[in-house]
Design an enzyme around this catalytic site. Structure first.
Site, PDB file in Angstrom:
ATOM      1  N   LYS A  30     -12.891  -1.765   6.097  1.00 51.03           N
ATOM      2  CA  LYS A  30     -13.050  -3.215   6.328  1.00 51.03           C
ATOM      3  C   LYS A  30     -12.288  -3.641   7.569  1.00 51.03           C
ATOM      4  O   LYS A  30     -11.267  -3.025   7.939  1.00 51.03           O
ATOM      5  CB  LYS A  30     -12.607  -4.047   5.130  1.00 51.03           C
TER       6      LYS A  30
ATOM      7  N   ASP B  13      -7.649  -5.427  -1.521  1.00 51.87           N
ATOM      8  CA  ASP B  13      -8.939  -5.258  -0.845  1.00 51.87           C
ATOM      9  C   ASP B  13      -9.968  -4.491  -1.686  1.00 51.87           C
ATOM     10  O   ASP B  13     -11.121  -4.355  -1.278  1.00 51.87           O
ATOM     11  CB  ASP B  13      -8.749  -4.501   0.483  1.00 51.87           C
TER      12      ASP B  13
HETATM   13  P1  ATP Z   1      -4.118  -2.250   3.961  1.00 50.30           P
HETATM   14  O1  ATP Z   1      -4.484  -3.023   5.190  1.00 50.30           O
HETATM   15  O2  ATP Z   1      -5.063  -2.366   2.817  1.00 50.30           O
HETATM   16  O3  ATP Z   1      -2.667  -2.406   3.526  1.00 50.30           O
HETATM   17  P2  ATP Z   1      -4.076   0.107   5.603  1.00 50.30           P
HETATM   18  O4  ATP Z   1      -5.450   0.376   6.112  1.00 50.30           O
HETATM   19  O5  ATP Z   1      -3.107  -0.431   6.607  1.00 50.30           O
HETATM   20  O6  ATP Z   1      -4.195  -0.757   4.331  1.00 50.30           O
HETATM   21  P3  ATP Z   1      -4.074   2.457   3.990  1.00 50.30           P
HETATM   22  O7  ATP Z   1      -4.586   3.646   4.733  1.00 50.30           O
HETATM   23  O8  ATP Z   1      -4.987   1.792   3.047  1.00 50.30           O
HETATM   24  O9  ATP Z   1      -3.454   1.427   5.019  1.00 50.30           O
HETATM   25  O10 ATP Z   1      -2.799   2.957   3.185  1.00 50.30           O
HETATM   26  C1  ATP Z   1      -1.546   2.417   3.171  1.00 50.30           C
HETATM   27  C2  ATP Z   1      -0.637   3.373   2.409  1.00 50.30           C
HETATM   28  O11 ATP Z   1      -1.141   3.579   1.086  1.00 50.30           O
HETATM   29  C3  ATP Z   1      -0.588   4.778   3.014  1.00 50.30           C
HETATM   30  O12 ATP Z   1       0.388   4.880   4.003  1.00 50.30           O
HETATM   31  C4  ATP Z   1      -0.295   5.654   1.816  1.00 50.30           C
HETATM   32  O13 ATP Z   1       1.080   5.780   1.649  1.00 50.30           O
HETATM   33  C5  ATP Z   1      -0.820   4.885   0.610  1.00 50.30           C
HETATM   34  N1  ATP Z   1      -2.017   5.528   0.004  1.00 50.30           N
HETATM   35  C6  ATP Z   1      -2.141   5.903  -1.267  1.00 50.30           C
HETATM   36  N2  ATP Z   1      -3.340   6.458  -1.501  1.00 50.30           N
HETATM   37  C7  ATP Z   1      -4.010   6.424  -0.358  1.00 50.30           C
HETATM   38  C8  ATP Z   1      -5.299   6.866   0.038  1.00 50.30           C
HETATM   39  N3  ATP Z   1      -6.156   7.440  -0.811  1.00 50.30           N
HETATM   40  N4  ATP Z   1      -5.643   6.673   1.318  1.00 50.30           N
HETATM   41  C9  ATP Z   1      -4.787   6.080   2.183  1.00 50.30           C
HETATM   42  N5  ATP Z   1      -3.562   5.670   1.863  1.00 50.30           N
HETATM   43  C10 ATP Z   1      -3.162   5.825   0.604  1.00 50.30           C
END
Ligand code: ATP
Length: 315
Positions: free
Chosen positions: A26, A153
Site C-alpha cells: 500500500k 493496515d
Molecule cells: P507499516 O508502515 O505498516 O508500519 P512498514 O512497511 O514500514 O510498515 P513492515 O515491513 O510492514 O514495515 O514491517 C515493520 C516491522 O515489522 C519489521 O521491521 C519487522 O520487524 C516486523 N515484521 C514482522 N513480521 C513481518 C513480516 N512478515 N514482514 C515484514 N515485517 C515484519
C-alpha cells in the site's frame, strides 16, 4: 477438525492445498496524522491505495506451524513467533478453534520497514490463505476484524483498491471513484525506517506547537481522484509523516529531487518511509522515470507500479 461433510452440507471445505495468495503493497495518497489518543495510537485520516508490488504466500498442510521465506529481507526477518505471518495464523486458528497447522512459504518483494505495509500485507495474505486451507469460512469483514488486532493496515490489505482509512487506519471504507489506473514509480531505499520512530519524531517536531495538531481532511485528494488528471492528483498528494521521515533520513530529499528532475508529476514519501513514490502520466512515462531514478544512484531500486490493485487474493 473433521473433513467429512455430507454432500448437502454447504460449510466451506478445507483444501488439500497448496493455497497461494498474492497481496499488494500500500501507499498513502493522503496521510493526515492527528494527536496521540489515550490508547497510544495517533488518530489518522488516510487514503490508502494498493499498488502492483506483491508478496506471495503459499500455505500447505502440515503437522505443525512452520514458515520459510525467500526474497526481500530473507536472512534478516525473524521467522519465529514474532513474525506477523505466524501471529496471523495463530490468531485465525484461535478464532476458528482449529489447530494452527500449516507449512507457510513467503516470496517477498515488498521491502522491510519501507512504509509500504509489507508486514500487514503478509498478515492479510496469511489470514486468507489459512482460511482457505483450513476451510474456516470467515467473511472478509471477519478476517479484517481479526487482522486489525495484528496491524492497522491489515483490514485495508484484505480489501485493496483505494479506500479511506480512519480510527488508527483500521476502519476502512472504499473510495468510489471512476475506474482509473494510476501509474507510479516506487523508489526503494537501502535499509528501512521504524514506523514508531517516525511517529515519535513527528511528535517531537510538533512538540513546540502551542495547539494540538489538526487532523487534515482528505477532501482535496478525494476530489482529485474523481478527475483523471495526474497533475491534479499529484498536487493533492499529502503526507504528515514526510517531514519526520526527512528529519530522520535527510537523504530522502535527494530522492524526491531526483524524481522531480526525472520528470515525475509529483513525489511523496510513502507512509513512514523511507520508500518514495512518484506519480507518472502513463506506463511509458513510469518506465522512463524509473530508469532515470535507478541511474541517478539515489535509491537501491526504482520500479514502475500500477494502482489501484485488489487486496489479498488466491491465485
Ligand atoms: P507499516 O508502515 O505498516 O508500519 P512498514 O512497511 O514500514 O510498515 P513492515 O515491513 O510492514 O514495515 O514491517 C515493520 C516491522 O515489522 C519489521 O521491521 C519487522 O520487524 C516486523 N515484521 C514482522 N513480521 C513481518 C513480516 N512478515 N514482514 C515484514 N515485517 C515484519
Amino acid at each position: 477438525m473433521t473433513e467429512a461433510w455430507g454432500p448437502d452440507d454447504d460449510k466451506p471445505r478445507p483444501s488439500a492445498g497448496p493455497v497461494k495468495v498474492r497481496v499488494p503493497a500500500k501507499i498513502n495518497l493522503h496521510l493526515g496524522v492527528g494527536p496521540v489518543r489515550p490508547d497510544g495510537f495517533h488518530e489518522l485520516n488516510t487514503v490508502y491505495h494498493a499498488i502492483s508490488l506483491f508478496d506471495e504466500l503459499t500455505a500447505r498442510r502440515g503437522d505443525t506451524l512452520a514458515l520459510t521465506m525467500e526474497g526481500e529481507g530473507a536472512g534478516e526477518l525473524a521467522l519465529d513467533e514474532s513474525n506477523l505471518i505466524i501471529r496471523a495464523a495463530r490468531a485465525l486458528a484461535h478464532a476458528a478453534r482449529v489447530p494452527a497447522h500449516a507449512r507457510l512459504h513467503l516470496r517477498k518483494s515488498i521491502p522491510l520497514a519501507g512504509g509500504l505495509a509489507g508486514g500487514s500485507a503478509d498478515a492479510a495474505a496469511t489470514l486468507l490463505a489459512c482460511d482457505l486451507l483450513w476451510g474456516t469460512g470467515f467473511t472478509k469483514d471477519e478476517l479484517a476484524e481479526i487482522g486489525a488486532e495484528l496491524g492497522s493496515d491489515v483490514p485495508f490489505l484484505l480489501h485493496g483498491g483505494t479506500a479511506l482509512g480512519t480510527g488508527h487506519g483500521e476502519v476502512v471504507n472504499p473510495v468510489l471513484a471512476r475506474p482509473t489506473t494510476w501509474h507510479w514509480v516506487v523508489a526503494i531505499a537501502d535499509g528501512g525506517l521504524s514506523t514508531p520512530a517516525v511517529y515519535r519524531e513527528l511528535d517531537r517536531l510538533r512538540g513546540s506547537a502551542a495547539s494540538p495538531p489538526a487532523l487534515d481532511s482528505p477532501d482535496a485528494l478525494m476530489a482529485a481522484l474523481r478527475q483523471r488528471r495526474p497533475e491534479v492528483l499529484g498536487a493533492a498528494l499529502a503526507n504528515d509523516l514526510q517531514a519526520a521521515a526527512l528529519s530522520l533520513r535527510p537523504a530522502l530529499a535527494d530522492v524526491l529531487k531526483a524524481g522531480e528532475q526525472a520528470g515525475a508529476v509529483a513525489g511523496i514519501v510513502s507512509g513512514s518511509g523511507p520508500t518514495c513514490v512518484f506519480l507518472a502520466t502513463d506506463g511509458g512515462h513510469a518506465q522512463h522515470v524509473a530508469a532515470e531514478l535507478a541511474a541517478s544512484g539515489v535509491c537501491r531500486a526504482a520500479v514502475p507500479a500500477r494502482g489501484p490493485m485488489p487486496g489479498a487474493r488466491a491465485t
